[in-house]
Design a protein around this motif. Structure first.
Motif, PDB file in Angstrom:
ATOM      1  N   ILE A 170     -36.957  13.068   3.186  1.00 23.64           N
ATOM      2  CA  ILE A 170     -37.650  13.949   2.311  1.00 23.64           C
ATOM      3  C   ILE A 170     -39.028  13.554   1.913  1.00 23.64           C
ATOM      4  O   ILE A 170     -39.793  14.326   1.619  1.00 23.64           O
ATOM      5  N   ASN A 171     -39.050  12.246   1.918  1.00 23.65           N
ATOM      6  CA  ASN A 171     -40.390  11.339   1.325  1.00 23.65           C
ATOM      7  C   ASN A 171     -40.974  11.338   2.562  1.00 23.65           C
ATOM      8  O   ASN A 171     -42.555  11.526   2.259  1.00 23.65           O
ATOM      9  N   GLY A 172     -40.726  11.257   3.753  1.00 22.68           N
ATOM     10  CA  GLY A 172     -41.598  11.258   4.782  1.00 22.68           C
ATOM     11  C   GLY A 172     -42.286   9.685   5.139  1.00 22.68           C
ATOM     12  O   GLY A 172     -41.998   8.931   4.345  1.00 22.68           O
ATOM     13  N   PHE A 173     -43.049   9.435   6.209  1.00 18.17           N
ATOM     14  CA  PHE A 173     -43.635   8.134   6.429  1.00 18.17           C
ATOM     15  C   PHE A 173     -44.921   8.287   5.927  1.00 18.17           C
ATOM     16  O   PHE A 173     -45.663   9.551   6.208  1.00 18.17           O
ATOM     17  N   PRO A 174     -45.546   7.438   5.330  1.00 18.61           N
ATOM     18  CA  PRO A 174     -45.122   5.990   5.010  1.00 18.61           C
ATOM     19  C   PRO A 174     -44.479   5.823   3.412  1.00 18.61           C
ATOM     20  O   PRO A 174     -44.128   4.844   3.158  1.00 18.61           O
ATOM     21  N   LEU A 175     -44.200   7.327   2.663  1.00 20.85           N
ATOM     22  CA  LEU A 175     -43.883   7.062   1.297  1.00 20.85           C
ATOM     23  C   LEU A 175     -42.553   6.426   1.433  1.00 20.85           C
ATOM     24  O   LEU A 175     -42.080   5.908   0.245  1.00 20.85           O
ATOM     25  N   ILE A 176     -41.526   6.563   2.481  1.00 16.72           N
ATOM     26  CA  ILE A 176     -40.337   5.808   2.386  1.00 16.72           C
ATOM     27  C   ILE A 176     -40.501   4.063   1.968  1.00 16.72           C
ATOM     28  O   ILE A 176     -39.758   3.970   1.403  1.00 16.72           O
ATOM     29  N   LEU A 177     -41.511   3.754   2.716  1.00 16.63           N
ATOM     30  CA  LEU A 177     -41.942   2.242   2.228  1.00 16.63           C
ATOM     31  C   LEU A 177     -42.207   2.262   0.963  1.00 16.63           C
ATOM     32  O   LEU A 177     -41.480   1.122   0.333  1.00 16.63           O
ATOM     33  N   PHE A 178     -42.922   2.795   0.224  1.00 19.88           N
ATOM     34  CA  PHE A 178     -43.103   2.861  -1.240  1.00 19.88           C
ATOM     35  C   PHE A 178     -41.845   2.754  -2.065  1.00 19.88           C
ATOM     36  O   PHE A 178     -41.466   2.246  -2.809  1.00 19.88           O
ATOM     37  N   GLY A 179     -40.979   3.755  -1.606  1.00 19.83           N
ATOM     38  CA  GLY A 179     -39.687   4.093  -2.128  1.00 19.83           C
ATOM     39  C   GLY A 179     -38.654   2.878  -1.902  1.00 19.83           C
ATOM     40  O   GLY A 179     -38.115   2.398  -2.903  1.00 19.83           O
ATOM     41  N   LEU A 180     -38.726   2.315  -0.803  1.00 19.44           N
ATOM     42  CA  LEU A 180     -37.706   1.153  -0.515  1.00 19.44           C
ATOM     43  C   LEU A 180     -38.475  -0.062  -1.469  1.00 19.44           C
ATOM     44  O   LEU A 180     -37.408  -0.589  -1.870  1.00 19.44           O
ATOM     45  N   LEU A 181     -39.641  -0.031  -1.372  1.00 19.52           N
ATOM     46  CA  LEU A 181     -40.360  -1.119  -2.055  1.00 19.52           C
ATOM     47  C   LEU A 181     -39.734  -1.119  -3.715  1.00 19.52           C
ATOM     48  O   LEU A 181     -39.562  -2.131  -4.458  1.00 19.52           O
ATOM     49  N   PHE A 209     -36.135  -2.079  -4.175  1.00 19.94           N
ATOM     50  CA  PHE A 209     -35.887  -3.482  -3.990  1.00 19.94           C
ATOM     51  C   PHE A 209     -36.390  -4.176  -5.384  1.00 19.94           C
ATOM     52  O   PHE A 209     -35.611  -5.177  -5.785  1.00 19.94           O
ATOM     53  N   PHE A 210     -37.504  -3.802  -5.773  1.00 20.80           N
ATOM     54  CA  PHE A 210     -38.189  -4.378  -7.044  1.00 20.80           C
ATOM     55  C   PHE A 210     -37.285  -4.116  -8.418  1.00 20.80           C
ATOM     56  O   PHE A 210     -36.948  -5.039  -8.917  1.00 20.80           O
ATOM     57  N   CYS A 211     -36.908  -2.859  -8.401  1.00 19.00           N
ATOM     58  CA  CYS A 211     -35.818  -2.574  -9.448  1.00 19.00           C
ATOM     59  C   CYS A 211     -34.707  -3.165  -9.427  1.00 19.00           C
ATOM     60  O   CYS A 211     -33.965  -3.724 -10.286  1.00 19.00           O
ATOM     61  N   VAL A 212     -33.979  -3.107  -8.183  1.00 20.74           N
ATOM     62  CA  VAL A 212     -32.525  -3.865  -8.137  1.00 20.74           C
ATOM     63  C   VAL A 212     -32.733  -5.272  -8.418  1.00 20.74           C
ATOM     64  O   VAL A 212     -31.976  -5.728  -9.066  1.00 20.74           O
ATOM     65  N   GLY A 213     -34.128  -5.958  -8.086  1.00 22.58           N
ATOM     66  CA  GLY A 213     -34.187  -7.397  -8.237  1.00 22.58           C
ATOM     67  C   GLY A 213     -34.207  -7.692  -9.710  1.00 22.58           C
ATOM     68  O   GLY A 213     -33.648  -8.798 -10.269  1.00 22.58           O
ATOM     69  N   LEU A 232     -31.926   2.956  -4.506  1.00 17.33           N
ATOM     70  CA  LEU A 232     -32.535   3.747  -3.377  1.00 17.33           C
ATOM     71  C   LEU A 232     -32.986   5.192  -4.230  1.00 17.33           C
ATOM     72  O   LEU A 232     -34.030   5.726  -3.756  1.00 17.33           O
ATOM     73  N   VAL A 233     -32.170   6.042  -4.841  1.00 20.63           N
ATOM     74  CA  VAL A 233     -32.480   7.331  -5.418  1.00 20.63           C
ATOM     75  C   VAL A 233     -33.750   7.270  -6.108  1.00 20.63           C
ATOM     76  O   VAL A 233     -34.611   8.011  -6.090  1.00 20.63           O
ATOM     77  N   LEU A 234     -33.521   6.203  -6.965  1.00 21.06           N
ATOM     78  CA  LEU A 234     -34.631   6.136  -8.202  1.00 21.06           C
ATOM     79  C   LEU A 234     -36.104   5.718  -7.419  1.00 21.06           C
ATOM     80  O   LEU A 234     -37.101   6.367  -7.878  1.00 21.06           O
ATOM     81  N   GLY A 235     -36.052   4.929  -6.322  1.00 17.82           N
ATOM     82  CA  GLY A 235     -37.228   4.648  -5.752  1.00 17.82           C
ATOM     83  C   GLY A 235     -37.877   5.745  -4.755  1.00 17.82           C
ATOM     84  O   GLY A 235     -38.871   5.779  -4.672  1.00 17.82           O
TER      85      GLY A 235
END
Length: 171
Positions: free
Chosen positions: A106-117, A120-124, A148-151
């Motif tokens: 749903i986000n597409g590329f490259p926004l999935i990278l932003f979502g994953l980052l 990872f930041f939020c879980v950390g 993941l859903v939040l990102g």
């Protein structure tokens, strides 16, 4: 009450449009999966695979996107999380890998990278707080799907704006 506020935010942002409806569906489907993972520490395949199909369907018709961008986002999300899943001593599940594919679609590329980052930041940050408060031990598992859903939602709503702002600051 929280759900109402989220849908009000979507309505304020997109109004009555395809993007508003797609974002509402995203929250409904992926939010349910995140809550299920929070309570059961599991994401069943009967939810994962339809979520990928829903992500591809929504992402393919997102304004400014197409099926190729949605598929690239799905493969990127899947690939990044698969790498983490097979790495030694990592504690994410296969459901998280498939969930990242649906969110990437749903986000597409490259926004999935932003979502994953963002995830990872939020879980950390959350892990640091929870470990400091001694609610969990290092050996305990924490559900990753909510992050993941939040990102993914952050990338969907604000990813383009934040990326543009950041790139403008770089030069």
């Amino acid at each position: 009450m929280m759900t109402f506020m989220i849908y009000a935010l979507i309505w304020e942002r997109y109004g009555f449009s395809y993007q508003g409806a797609a974002t509402a569906i995203y929250i409904l489907v992926f939010g349910y999966i995140a809550i299920l993972d929070l309570y059961t520490q599991s994401i069943p395949n009967y939810l994962s695979f339809p979520a990928i199909a829903i992500g591809l369907s929504l992402g393919a018709f997102w304004p400014g996107s197409d099926l190729v961008e949605a598929a690239t986002g799905a493969l990127t999300g899947f690939g990044v999380m698969l790498f983490i899943w097979v790495a030694p001593r990592m504690s994410i599940g296969a459901g998280d890998v498939k969930l990242a594919a649906g969110i990437g679609a749903i986000n597409g590329f490259p926004l999935i990278l932003f979502g994953l980052l963002t995830a990872f930041f939020c879980v950390g940050i959350t892990a640091i707080i929870i470990l400091s408060a001694r609610v969990l031990r290092r050996s305990d598992n924490m559900a990753f799907a909510p992050f993941l859903v939040l990102g993914g939602l952050a990338a969907l709503l604000w990813g383009d704006s934040i990326s543009t702002w950041y790139l403008d600051r770089l030069g």
